[in-house]
Scaffold this motif. Structure first.
Motif, PDB file in Angstrom:
ATOM      1  N   ASP A 142       4.362  23.611   7.959  1.00 35.35           N
ATOM      2  CA  ASP A 142       4.668  25.009   7.685  1.00 35.35           C
ATOM      3  C   ASP A 142       3.741  25.585   6.616  1.00 35.35           C
ATOM      4  OD1 ASP A 142       6.621  25.158   9.564  1.00 35.35           O
ATOM      5  OD2 ASP A 142       8.310  25.259   8.158  1.00 35.35           O
ATOM      6  N   PHE A 143       3.563  26.900   6.704  1.00 30.02           N
ATOM      7  CA  PHE A 143       2.803  27.632   5.702  1.00 30.02           C
ATOM      8  C   PHE A 143       3.742  27.992   4.557  1.00 30.02           C
ATOM      9  CE2 PHE A 143       1.198  31.598   3.838  1.00 30.02           C
ATOM     10  CZ  PHE A 143      -0.112  31.226   3.549  1.00 30.02           C
ATOM     11  N   ARG A 194      -6.540  34.554  -2.553  1.00 31.88           N
ATOM     12  CA  ARG A 194      -6.136  33.167  -2.290  1.00 31.88           C
ATOM     13  C   ARG A 194      -5.193  33.095  -1.096  1.00 31.88           C
ATOM     14  NH1 ARG A 194      -2.170  29.592  -6.146  1.00 31.88           N
ATOM     15  NH2 ARG A 194      -1.969  27.805  -4.753  1.00 31.88           N
ATOM     16  N   LEU A 195      -4.249  34.053  -1.010  1.00 34.35           N
ATOM     17  CA  LEU A 195      -3.360  34.106   0.148  1.00 34.35           C
ATOM     18  C   LEU A 195      -4.176  34.275   1.426  1.00 34.35           C
ATOM     19  CD1 LEU A 195      -0.564  34.433   1.535  1.00 34.35           C
ATOM     20  CD2 LEU A 195      -0.683  36.874   0.944  1.00 34.35           C
ATOM     21  N   GLU A 200      -6.176  31.956   6.501  1.00 32.65           N
ATOM     22  CA  GLU A 200      -7.285  31.625   7.395  1.00 32.65           C
ATOM     23  C   GLU A 200      -7.259  30.145   7.750  1.00 32.65           C
ATOM     24  OE1 GLU A 200     -10.790  34.848   6.349  1.00 32.65           O
ATOM     25  OE2 GLU A 200     -10.552  33.093   5.038  1.00 32.65           O
ATOM     26  N   SER A 201      -6.961  29.315   6.757  1.00 35.51           N
ATOM     27  CA  SER A 201      -6.866  27.875   7.013  1.00 35.51           C
ATOM     28  C   SER A 201      -5.685  27.554   7.924  1.00 35.51           C
ATOM     29  CB  SER A 201      -6.728  27.133   5.682  1.00 35.51           C
ATOM     30  OG  SER A 201      -6.556  25.751   5.889  1.00 35.51           O
ATOM     31  N   ALA A 205      -8.377  31.125  11.981  1.00 37.70           N
ATOM     32  CA  ALA A 205      -9.156  32.305  12.364  1.00 37.70           C
ATOM     33  C   ALA A 205      -9.519  33.093  11.114  1.00 37.70           C
ATOM     34  CB  ALA A 205      -8.352  33.184  13.316  1.00 37.70           C
ATOM     35  N   PRO A 206     -10.686  33.748  11.115  1.00 34.65           N
ATOM     36  CA  PRO A 206     -11.063  34.562   9.952  1.00 34.65           C
ATOM     37  C   PRO A 206     -10.177  35.796   9.830  1.00 34.65           C
ATOM     38  CG  PRO A 206     -12.620  34.892  11.758  1.00 34.65           C
ATOM     39  CD  PRO A 206     -11.712  33.774  12.180  1.00 34.65           C
ATOM     40  N   LEU A 207      -9.956  36.212   8.594  1.00 40.97           N
ATOM     41  CA  LEU A 207      -9.186  37.425   8.323  1.00 40.97           C
ATOM     42  C   LEU A 207     -10.164  38.432   7.736  1.00 40.97           C
ATOM     43  CD1 LEU A 207      -5.755  37.511   6.393  1.00 40.97           C
ATOM     44  CD2 LEU A 207      -7.197  39.459   6.898  1.00 40.97           C
TER      45      LEU A 207
END
Length: 444
Positions: A142-143, A194-195, A200-201, A205-207
């Protein structure tokens, strides 16, 4: 064991609405509010994308949404039997019922479809809920993310470092009370960066800045629509009840923002077309509380009293503190379009009407403006039991309302999630009677 969906549906369904037939958009919102988990599970199935819970409205939903994640606010059930779940294991009896209730929903598996949890700091109680959730509810995949929010914004642009004052006491901008080398906006931008990197990790996918701009646009659209809808609550005989209005706000903390904008546009169009019966009003009440998701309280005040009382506005996280101040319309400093997206978002969350735990001076001006804008006759202050940060603000709130603005107040306490219904009805009826009875001062 009942599910949260069952619990909330038992507490209220589309019949919650004072004008369900006249306002189909409110019924649409209530279908999400009363069955939030069904909505989120269906969204996840339709989009094959993550759903992440968040614990306070200081969490920047724009950033989560821009990364392809649906942010869903974690609420409790407002059922006393749920509040005490986990008390023994987590030794949480000294914390507020809301924070305990929210954790209980996680411990009972009612958020088992979520893929993570995020908190932006507002109080110690929700911080403990977050920590326990990470330890006991979240999986290793989980994130999980914690954002340390500054306590306030300095005057002028918000870009210089200045001490933040709360009730005359100087606090440094850093949440730990230490010296922070950055202004709050710069400091928070680094936290949001940082969020962004961790999302992204997580998603792989890139944000991009374009993703952030698109997210800002859709969330700002919903904020502006809510302001337009709330303007109808300022009418002398409002056609939109507080019960229905807060259902619309709550839905926005649970829904896909594009689907939510559709609901709000429909609601506004119905109001513009003259939908709804004008409500006779003996007393125009304002609710001041930390959360504000207890629809039972709204229904009791607006339907069950001997007087015609209407809640015309609220200062709560399910109310004006959540949607006032779009990213694109800062109250100070240069236009947000001149900033990078993350900094613009950071400034918005610092500039929004603050929680009781944040800067009182900004909060005071927000409360003052609400009383004037909505022509408030009386203020109902609802204290969540053991909510220390709101308890500390109440003397300042009552002084503002009663001494400076000449508006009476009534304070009630939500025990184990709710104000006892009988007590609420009796005390609010007496309060409204006091407001509506002509003063006899000077007659004798």
């Amino acid at each position: 064991m009942s599910t949260f969906t069952d619990a909330v549906t038992d507490d209220g369904d589309s019949s919650d609405s004072d004008a369900a037939e006249m306002f189909p958009a409110v019924t649409d919102a209530l279908s999400v509010v009363t069955k939030p988990h069904e909505y989120a599970r269906d969204w996840k199935r339709r989009h094959d994308a993550p759903v992440v819970a968040y614990l306070s409205t200081y969490v920047p939903r724009e950033i989560l949404w821009a990364s392809g994640v649906l942010p869903v606010r974690a609420f409790g059930s407002r059922r006393p039997e749920d509040v005490t779940v986990g008390d023994e294991h987590h030794n949480r009896r000294l914390f507020c019922p809301f924070s305990r209730d929210v954790l209980a929903q996680g411990l009972l598996g009612r958020y088992d479809y979520t893929d993570g949890i995020v908190l932006a700091s507002v109080c110690l109680h929700l911080r403990q809920t977050f920590d326990a959730w990470v330890q006991e509810v979240a999986s290793e995949e989980d994130f999980t993310h914690y954002i340390a929010m500054p306590h306030g914004t300095p005057a002028e642009t918000g870009d210089e470092f200045l001490p933040v004052k709360r009730h005359g006491v100087d606090y440094a901008s850093a949440p730990d009370g230490g010296t922070c080398p950055h202004a709050p906006a710069a400091y928070l931008t680094t936290k949001f960066d940082r969020l962004r990197a961790e999302l992204e990790s997580f998603t792989g996918a890139p944000l991009t800045d374009d993703d952030l701009e698109a997210a800002i646009n859709v969330y700002d659209r919903s904020r502006k629509l809510l302001r337009d809808i709330y303007a109808y609550r300022a009418e002398p005989e409002p056609r939109l009840s507080g019960t229905d209005a807060t259902a619309l706000v709550t839905a926005g903390q649970l829904m896909d923002p594009h689907e939510y904008v559709d609901v709000l546009e429909s609601a506004l169009a119905q109001l513009e077309d003259g939908a709804g019966e004008p409500r006779a009003v003996d007393a125009r009440l304002m609710v001041v509380t930390a959360v504000g998701d207890d629809r039972t309280l709204y229904r009791t005040v607006e339907r069950e009293l001997e007087y015609d009382a209407t809640i015309v506005v609220e200062d709560s996280s399910v109310g004006t503190t959540d949607f006032y101040r779009p990213v694109s319309e800062p109250s100070r400093g240069p236009p947000a379009k001149d900033d990078d997206p993350l900094k613009a978002i950071a400034r918005r969350y610092l500039d929004r009407p603050p929680y009781p735990s944040k800067q009182w001076d900004n909060r005071r001006e927000h409360l003052r403006s609400l009383v004037s804008e909505y022509d408030v006759d009386g203020v109902l202050i609802v204290l969540e039991e053991r909510c220390d940060i709101h308890l500390r603000d109440i003397p300042h709130e009552t002084n503002l309302f009663e001494e400076e603005l000449d508006v009476p107040t009534l304070t009630v306490v939500a025990e184990k999630g709710r104000v006892p219904p009988g007590q609420l009805k009796t005390r609010v009826e007496a309060f409204v009677e006091e407001i509506t009875t002509p003063s006899m001062e000077g007659l004798y």
